[in-house]
Scaffold this motif. Structure first.
Motif, PDB file in Angstrom:
ATOM      1  N   ARG A  78       0.831  -1.211   0.000  1.00 47.84           N
ATOM      2  CA  ARG A  78       0.000   0.000   0.000  1.00 47.84           C
ATOM      3  C   ARG A  78       0.864   1.258   0.000  1.00 47.84           C
ATOM      4  NH1 ARG A  78      -3.596  -3.023   3.402  1.00 47.84           N
ATOM      5  NH2 ARG A  78      -2.524  -2.295   5.256  1.00 47.84           N
ATOM      6  N   PHE A  79       1.933   1.262   0.763  1.00 47.78           N
ATOM      7  CA  PHE A  79       2.817   2.433   0.823  1.00 47.78           C
ATOM      8  C   PHE A  79       3.431   2.719  -0.548  1.00 47.78           C
ATOM      9  CE2 PHE A  79       7.074   4.226   1.432  1.00 47.78           C
ATOM     10  CZ  PHE A  79       6.754   5.380   2.118  1.00 47.78           C
ATOM     11  N   ILE A  80       3.896   1.675  -1.227  1.00 45.64           N
ATOM     12  CA  ILE A  80       4.493   1.867  -2.556  1.00 45.64           C
ATOM     13  C   ILE A  80       3.435   2.339  -3.547  1.00 45.64           C
ATOM     14  CG2 ILE A  80       5.611   0.680  -4.476  1.00 45.64           C
ATOM     15  CD1 ILE A  80       6.971  -1.121  -2.423  1.00 45.64           C
ATOM     16  N   SER A  81       2.238   1.737  -3.485  1.00 48.24           N
ATOM     17  CA  SER A  81       1.171   2.116  -4.423  1.00 48.24           C
ATOM     18  C   SER A  81       0.803   3.587  -4.275  1.00 48.24           C
ATOM     19  CB  SER A  81      -0.066   1.242  -4.192  1.00 48.24           C
ATOM     20  OG  SER A  81       0.227  -0.115  -4.395  1.00 48.24           O
ATOM     21  N   TRP A  82       0.537   4.011  -3.024  1.00 52.87           N
ATOM     22  CA  TRP A  82       0.138   5.410  -2.814  1.00 52.87           C
ATOM     23  C   TRP A  82       1.307   6.360  -3.069  1.00 52.87           C
ATOM     24  CZ3 TRP A  82      -4.664   5.594  -3.367  1.00 52.87           C
ATOM     25  CH2 TRP A  82      -5.525   4.655  -2.794  1.00 52.87           C
ATOM     26  N   GLY A  83       2.520   5.914  -2.803  1.00 51.95           N
ATOM     27  CA  GLY A  83       3.682   6.750  -3.109  1.00 51.95           C
ATOM     28  C   GLY A  83       3.838   6.993  -4.608  1.00 51.95           C
ATOM     29  N   LEU A  84       3.663   5.927  -5.407  1.00 52.35           N
ATOM     30  CA  LEU A  84       3.753   6.083  -6.863  1.00 52.35           C
ATOM     31  C   LEU A  84       2.612   6.944  -7.402  1.00 52.35           C
ATOM     32  CD1 LEU A  84       4.837   2.476  -7.895  1.00 52.35           C
ATOM     33  CD2 LEU A  84       6.218   4.560  -8.002  1.00 52.35           C
ATOM     34  N   LEU A  85       1.413   6.784  -6.827  1.00 49.80           N
ATOM     35  CA  LEU A  85       0.305   7.646  -7.245  1.00 49.80           C
ATOM     36  C   LEU A  85       0.581   9.115  -6.910  1.00 49.80           C
ATOM     37  CD1 LEU A  85      -2.786   5.466  -6.295  1.00 49.80           C
ATOM     38  CD2 LEU A  85      -2.129   6.193  -8.595  1.00 49.80           C
ATOM     39  N   GLY A  86       1.147   9.360  -5.734  1.00 51.22           N
ATOM     40  CA  GLY A  86       1.509  10.733  -5.375  1.00 51.22           C
ATOM     41  C   GLY A  86       2.564  11.311  -6.299  1.00 51.22           C
ATOM     42  N   LEU A  87       3.537  10.480  -6.684  1.00 51.35           N
ATOM     43  CA  LEU A  87       4.574  10.936  -7.618  1.00 51.35           C
ATOM     44  C   LEU A  87       3.961  11.253  -8.982  1.00 51.35           C
ATOM     45  CD1 LEU A  87       7.634  11.345  -7.975  1.00 51.35           C
ATOM     46  CD2 LEU A  87       7.768   8.965  -8.719  1.00 51.35           C
ATOM     47  N   GLY A  88       3.015  10.424  -9.405  1.00 48.60           N
ATOM     48  CA  GLY A  88       2.346  10.686 -10.677  1.00 48.60           C
ATOM     49  C   GLY A  88       1.527  11.969 -10.648  1.00 48.60           C
ATOM     50  N   LEU A  89       0.844  12.215  -9.531  1.00 48.61           N
ATOM     51  CA  LEU A  89       0.068  13.452  -9.410  1.00 48.61           C
ATOM     52  C   LEU A  89       0.979  14.677  -9.423  1.00 48.61           C
ATOM     53  CD1 LEU A  89      -2.662  14.810  -8.949  1.00 48.61           C
ATOM     54  CD2 LEU A  89      -2.304  14.506  -6.486  1.00 48.61           C
ATOM     55  N   PHE A  90       2.121  14.576  -8.743  1.00 47.24           N
ATOM     56  CA  PHE A  90       3.082  15.684  -8.750  1.00 47.24           C
ATOM     57  C   PHE A  90       3.592  15.942 -10.164  1.00 47.24           C
ATOM     58  CE2 PHE A  90       7.522  17.097  -8.559  1.00 47.24           C
ATOM     59  CZ  PHE A  90       7.365  18.306  -7.902  1.00 47.24           C
ATOM     60  N   SER A  91       3.843  14.868 -10.923  1.00 44.60           N
ATOM     61  CA  SER A  91       4.322  15.017 -12.293  1.00 44.60           C
ATOM     62  C   SER A  91       3.263  15.673 -13.183  1.00 44.60           C
ATOM     63  CB  SER A  91       4.711  13.647 -12.848  1.00 44.60           C
ATOM     64  OG  SER A  91       5.133  13.751 -14.184  1.00 44.60           O
ATOM     65  N   ILE A  92       1.993  15.307 -12.965  1.00 42.54           N
ATOM     66  CA  ILE A  92       0.915  15.923 -13.750  1.00 42.54           C
ATOM     67  C   ILE A  92       0.827  17.419 -13.453  1.00 42.54           C
ATOM     68  CG2 ILE A  92      -1.595  16.037 -13.999  1.00 42.54           C
ATOM     69  CD1 ILE A  92      -1.661  13.015 -13.661  1.00 42.54           C
ATOM     70  N   LEU A  93       0.865  17.764 -12.153  1.00 45.86           N
ATOM     71  CA  LEU A  93       0.768  19.180 -11.783  1.00 45.86           C
ATOM     72  C   LEU A  93       1.952  19.975 -12.319  1.00 45.86           C
ATOM     73  CD1 LEU A  93      -0.477  18.812  -8.089  1.00 45.86           C
ATOM     74  CD2 LEU A  93      -1.828  19.424 -10.115  1.00 45.86           C
ATOM     75  N   GLN A  94       3.109  19.353 -12.363  1.00 45.25           N
ATOM     76  CA  GLN A  94       4.307  20.049 -12.820  1.00 45.25           C
ATOM     77  C   GLN A  94       4.282  20.272 -14.339  1.00 45.25           C
ATOM     78  OE1 GLN A  94       7.977  17.935 -12.124  1.00 45.25           O
ATOM     79  NE2 GLN A  94       9.101  19.822 -11.754  1.00 45.25           N
TER      80      GLN A  94
END
Length: 199
Positions: A78-94
């Motif tokens: 779960r930690f890896i899954s939510w971490g990768l989703l957070g990284l993807g969201l940051f990349s989209i916003l950037q």
């Protein structure tokens, strides 16, 4: 030994019906009168299940517990899954601003090279918006799939990873296509790659 009670003593009270007559036993356990006294008196184990207890649904067998290894890996997954989703969201916003107006971002990128202004502005904007929409759609799909698999206790870390790889490939193809349809940028890229420009 003489089992007869001594005069003056009280006979012990019978328990569990051991001193009851066959008729009293049949009456106590509701055996029909058709049973003769010579037949053995049925016990609880011989009676049908429907007379032992009211009918009710049989409970389903309990689920086998998950192995200890799966339970230990679940928080990490779960930690890896939510971490990768957070990284993807940051990349989209950037990258949202750059993809929303891709021609301006390309002009800013090649400004130090003194190239002409980006020519096919309309096509560049369409390619940038396509890349942005695909990027967001893949992230939302990954979020939904991760929530479902985490709710079922299944491994989900690979979902945002695959979605991120596919999204980055789509973005690179769209941005690369937007740059290559501009003749000045295409000639510059071919010159930097050491290949002669196409006529």
């Amino acid at each position: 030994m003489n089992d007869q009670p001594v005069e003056g003593e009280r006979r012990p009270r019978p328990q569990f019906g051991e001193l009851a007559t066959p008729e009293e036993q049949r009456a106590a356990i509701a055996v029909p009168d058709a049973v003769t006294s010579s037949e053995p008196v049925p016990v609880e184990a011989d009676r049908p299940a429907s007379r032992l207890a009211p009918s009710r649904s049989v409970p389903s067998a309990p689920k086998a517990p998950r192995p200890a290894g799966d339970a230990a890996r679940a928080p990490v997954d779960r930690f890896i899954s939510w971490g990768l989703l957070g990284l993807g969201l940051f990349s989209i916003l950037q990258s949202t601003v750059a993809l929303f107006d891709l021609p301006a971002a390309i002009n800013a990128f090649f400004a130090p090279e003194d190239l002409d202004a980006y020519g096919p502005v309309g096509a560049g904007r369409v390619l940038g918006l396509v890349a942005l929409v695909v990027y967001i759609a893949l992230w939302v799909l990954a979020l939904v799939l991760v929530q479902r698999r985490v709710g079922r206790g299944r491994s989900s870390w690979w979902i945002p990873l695959v979605a991120g790889v596919v999204a980055n490939v789509v973005v690179l193809v769209c941005v690369g296509s937007a740059m290559m349809i501009d003749p000045a940028i295409a000639a510059y890229i071919q010159e930097m790659a050491g290949t002669p420009p196409t006529p």
